[in-house]
Design an enzyme around this catalytic site. Structure first.
Site, short mmCIF file in Angstrom:
data_model
loop_
_atom_site.label_atom_id
_atom_site.label_comp_id
_atom_site.label_asym_id
_atom_site.label_seq_id
_atom_site.Cartn_x
_atom_site.Cartn_y
_atom_site.Cartn_z
N GLU A 4 -11.27 -0.97 -2.37
CA GLU A 4 -10.55 -0.28 -1.30
C GLU A 4 -9.62 0.76 -1.89
O GLU A 4 -9.73 1.10 -3.06
CB GLU A 4 -9.77 -1.31 -0.48
CG GLU A 4 -9.01 -2.30 -1.35
CD GLU A 4 -8.54 -3.55 -0.62
OE1 GLU A 4 -8.75 -3.64 0.59
OE2 GLU A 4 -7.96 -4.41 -1.29
N ASP A 37 0.82 -1.22 0.00
CA ASP A 37 0.00 0.00 0.00
C ASP A 37 0.85 1.27 0.00
O ASP A 37 0.68 2.15 0.87
CB ASP A 37 -0.92 0.02 1.24
CG ASP A 37 -1.70 -1.27 1.42
OD1 ASP A 37 -2.07 -1.87 0.40
OD2 ASP A 37 -1.93 -1.67 2.57
O1 FUB Z 1 -3.12 -3.70 3.32
C1 FUB Z 1 -4.40 -4.01 3.79
C2 FUB Z 1 -5.39 -3.67 2.75
O2 FUB Z 1 -5.14 -4.42 1.60
C3 FUB Z 1 -5.27 -2.25 2.29
O3 FUB Z 1 -5.79 -1.35 3.18
C4 FUB Z 1 -5.93 -2.39 1.00
O4 FUB Z 1 -5.80 -1.33 0.14
C5 FUB Z 1 -5.32 -3.64 0.46
O5 FUB Z 1 -4.09 -3.43 -0.14
#
Ligand code: FUB
Length: 733
Positions: free
Chosen positions: A499, A326
């Site tokens: 996300e 991320d």
């Molecule tokens: O890293 C945990 C979660 O997985 C992140 O918040 C998302 O964007 C995905 O990469």
């Protein structure tokens, strides 16, 4: 990707212990234990006095490294045994440490029948000094030496941690007095650490103090003050190293209250401490689960990496030696800063599937996309006032500068009674790399994950996040609340937003980018929409990075302009092929069409780094590959990187953009292995050279003279002519 030629065979037989008594102190021990080591050095006399109670064993991990951080693990025996190193939790704690890359030293020490306290801690301090004095001989890394122990071993491990610098407990066992007996961390497994607190603070001490009376040599009653010399808690002070404590709630040998009592004292002294009370755990029984053992090694890893360091990687993945995901990249004061989340190995816990496991954040920076600084741990879950200190839910973060202050936004699971799901917190600093002060409450008006903080040209800062769709709003001047109501940004987009939004601006256009699962049952692509306003309305444009070629379910990214180039940071699970929640950050260049739309980005191994011909060029991070195969160098340690296997004539790899400077090289140096010998053709720019590689079973660093007249930026390629070989790296000197 190793720098120095090291080779040692894993002789499985060497480390298998022969018959062990079943049922040692502290739980059932397998009669024959397969210790997960590559080498064992047995019965070393650390005191030089020929006594069995002064012997130790050293175990080296299977993973290949030049040197290993060390844990001294001490058996439990209520201080009654002087020769139990062969039963020192080898199949549980010791194997977990070896698997995580720690060398383990298991010492004997004098029993209460051999000598009275402080003989036992003097022995352990002698062992610590011995490790430091003899580190090079056994490939031990003397910059990290921790203690660990079970029961009375937990007592000695904890006492070694808290009594650093206490002259009365130092002794002279084995000499080496010029070396420090302080440790860098300690793991306390079910240890009695305060013998004056065995009745858990009750008015009347009803405890049977037989073992500690035996080790002290006089009765407890009437000598309570003198017994304090034995307590690890007596010596706690702010200079102590981090401690992780494990205790079973059903322990009927050492009272469970010892653990929270020790935790409180260490915490009050400002020591980084973690406490794991194991529900239903006894004195050794049910204590050694994947969860507890992994928590121990994660704790040690975090302590080791807390302060960061520098490293060089000009290829993908960018961050080596630890997992990262991320990535949010920003340029502050002309330097590029990277704010990723930090995956740590996860565990199967009580039948749950392993999943994301993230308990802190590091920040990294670079001037040239090749030489990186890890600024160390900036925010830890245990320090978040509103957060659950053990949730391991510190997901994708971001950072923004406003009026000379740096605001680091991060998602986290709230503590009981402080909300549910995820909250978004903020920490503030005067520099991009900390120290950060974590604010008391979550950012008001938000709720969800993956905050992205975007500062517009007029100084207005927007926060965008993912929570039942993509949402965003203007941050108020205090940077801790959203002005008015957040707005929904993705209502007109195709279904499948998951996300991680990232918002950036280029040539007056706003780009809202995010992970998108376009196919049912598929994995994440990265896609985007464009607008003339930061909070929309947005027009959906499409995918700029396809699903991961290696099946990593998530992807998460950021765009940044740095020194005139646009870059896309993203992640794949390069160092964790079998588990896609342990990811690694990558970067590739990105460009735009005339109308501002993004030209889709192909993930590369070569990445964007600026590499000199004299660097070790890991051609397995190729720009083009025909026929050759890429494999991990060390099946026990994926962080060791990759090798290129050439097996058929014409197998070839090309590695672009190597800077030969102004002076042509006089020799070619490369690390290779070839069972039967091989011939290769090396091409630099327009010049070629044939090289014969002799048969060598082990990895060798070979040197070949050259008269190639090459300078400036060149692509290099290696092609197999005959035979077969493996190449780790190649360099021009
Ligand atoms: O890293 C945990 C979660 O997985 C992140 O918040 C998302 O964007 C995905 O990469």
């Amino acid at each position: 990707m190793k720098k120095i030629l090291t080779f040692f065979a894993c002789l499985a037989g060497i480390c298998s212990l022969q018959a062990q008594p079943a049922g040692g102190f502290g739980g059932f021990q397998m009669p024959k234990i397969d210790v997960h080591c590559s080498e064992k050095f047995a019965d070393i006399d650390y005191a030089g006095d020929g006594q069995v109670y002064h012997q130790l064993d050293v175990y080296l991990p299977r993973m290949q490294k030049d040197v290993y951080p060390v844990v001294i693990h001490i058996y439990g025996s209520a201080w009654y045994s002087n020769n139990s190193k062969g039963m020192a939790d080898l199949g549980t704690i010791v194997n977990a440490l070896l698997d995580a890359g720690y060398a383990v030293v298991t010492p004997n020490h004098r029993s209460s029948a051999d000598a009275k306290f402080p003989a036992q801690i003097e022995d352990i301090k002698g062992v610590i000094r011995w490790v430091r004095a003899n580190a090079p001989m056994y490939r031990l890394d003397s910059s990290f030496v921790a203690t660990s122990g079970f029961s009375s071993g937990g007592h000695l491990a904890s006492l070694a941690a808290t009594s650093g610098g206490v002259k009365e407990l130092e002794g002279t066992v084995g000499g080496n007095l010029g070396y420090s007996s302080r440790v860098n961390a300690a793991c306390d497994w079910s240890g009695p650490v305060d013998l004056n607190y065995m009745s858990c603070g009750g008015d009347v001490d009803t405890w049977n103090h037989a073992p500690e009376e035996a080790v002290m040599g006089f009765p407890f009653k009437g000598n309570e003050e003198r017994f304090k010399a034995l307590d690890a808690t007596t010596y706690v002070d702010p200079s102590d190293p981090p401690v992780v404590i494990f205790h079973g709630t059903a322990d009927n040998v050492v009272p469970p209250c010892q653990a929270p009592h020790f935790y409180e004292l260490l915490d009050q002294a400002g020591i980084r401490t973690e406490l794991y009370m194991v529900d239903g755990g006894g004195h050794g029984f049910n204590m050694y689960t994947e969860y507890t053992l992994r928590s121990m090694t994660n704790f040690l890893d975090k302590v080791r990496f807390e302060k960061g360091g520098s490293f060089v990687t000009g290829t993908n993945p960018v961050i080596t030696g630890q997992f990262s995901a991320d990535p949010s990249a920003h340029v502050f004061g002309g330097r590029l800063y990277l704010y990723p989340s930090h995956d740590i190995p996860t565990v199967k816990y009580q039948g749950d599937q392993p999943w994301f496991c993230m308990s802190d954040y590091h920040v990294f920076s670079t001037d040239d996309m090749t030489h990186w600084t890890d600024h160390g741990n900036i925010v830890d879950q245990k320090d978040v006032p509103w957060g659950n200190p053990t949730a391991n839910s510190m997901w994708a973060p971001d950072c923004v500068e406003k009026d000379g202050k740096y605001y680091f936004y991060f998602p986290n699971a709230p503590a009981r009674g402080r909300g549910f799901g995820f909250g978004i917190g903020v920490a503030v600093s005067d520099t991009p790399y900390g120290p950060f002060t974590i604010q008391e409450n979550t950012v008001q008006g938000t709720g969800g994950i993956d905050p992205c903080a975007f500062k517009d040209d007029d100084g207005t800062v927007y926060l965008i996040w993912s929570g039942m769709g993509l949402r965003g709003g203007k941050l108020a001047a205090n940077m801790t609340e959203i002005e008015g109501q957040g707005v929904r940004l993705d209502e007109t987009f195709p279904k499948g937003q998951t996300e991680g939004p990232f918002l950036f601006k280029r040539n007056g256009k706003y780009y809202l980018t995010y992970p998108w699962v376009r196919l049912e049952g598929g994995t994440e692509t990265l896609c985007y929409a464009m607008s003339d306003h930061p909070l929309g309305p947005y027009e959906w444009k499409g995918v700029f990075m396809e699903e991961s070629p290696v099946g990593c379910w998530t992807n998460h990214h950021s765009f940044v302009e740095f020194k005139g180039e646009w870059y896309l940071f993203y992640h794949h699970n390069d160092f964790s092929p079998d588990f896609d929640k342990n990811r690694s950050v990558r970067v590739d260049k990105v460009s735009f069409r005339e109308d501002g739309t993004i030209i889709p980005v192909q993930p590369t191994w070569r990445g964007v780094g600026y590499l000199k011909a004299s660097d070790e060029l890991h051609i397995d991070r190729y720009s083009e590959c025909v026929g050759a195969k890429i494999d991990y160098l060390d099946e026990y340690n994926y962080f060791a990187g990759w090798k290129t296997r050439f097996t058929q004539p014409y197998d070839r790899v090309r590695f672009n953009d190597v800077d030969f400077g102004t002076k042509a090289p006089s020799k070619i140096v490369f690390r290779a292995r070839s069972e039967k010998g091989a011939a290769i053709r090396l091409t630099v720019g327009q010049e070629g050279k044939g090289i014969e590689v002799p048969a060598c079973q082990d990895w060798l660093v070979l040197e070949v003279p050259t008269r190639m007249k090459v300078t400036g930026m060149q692509d290099i390629s290696v092609e197999l002519v005959s035979g077969s070989l493996e190449v780790d790296w190649i360099s021009f000197r």
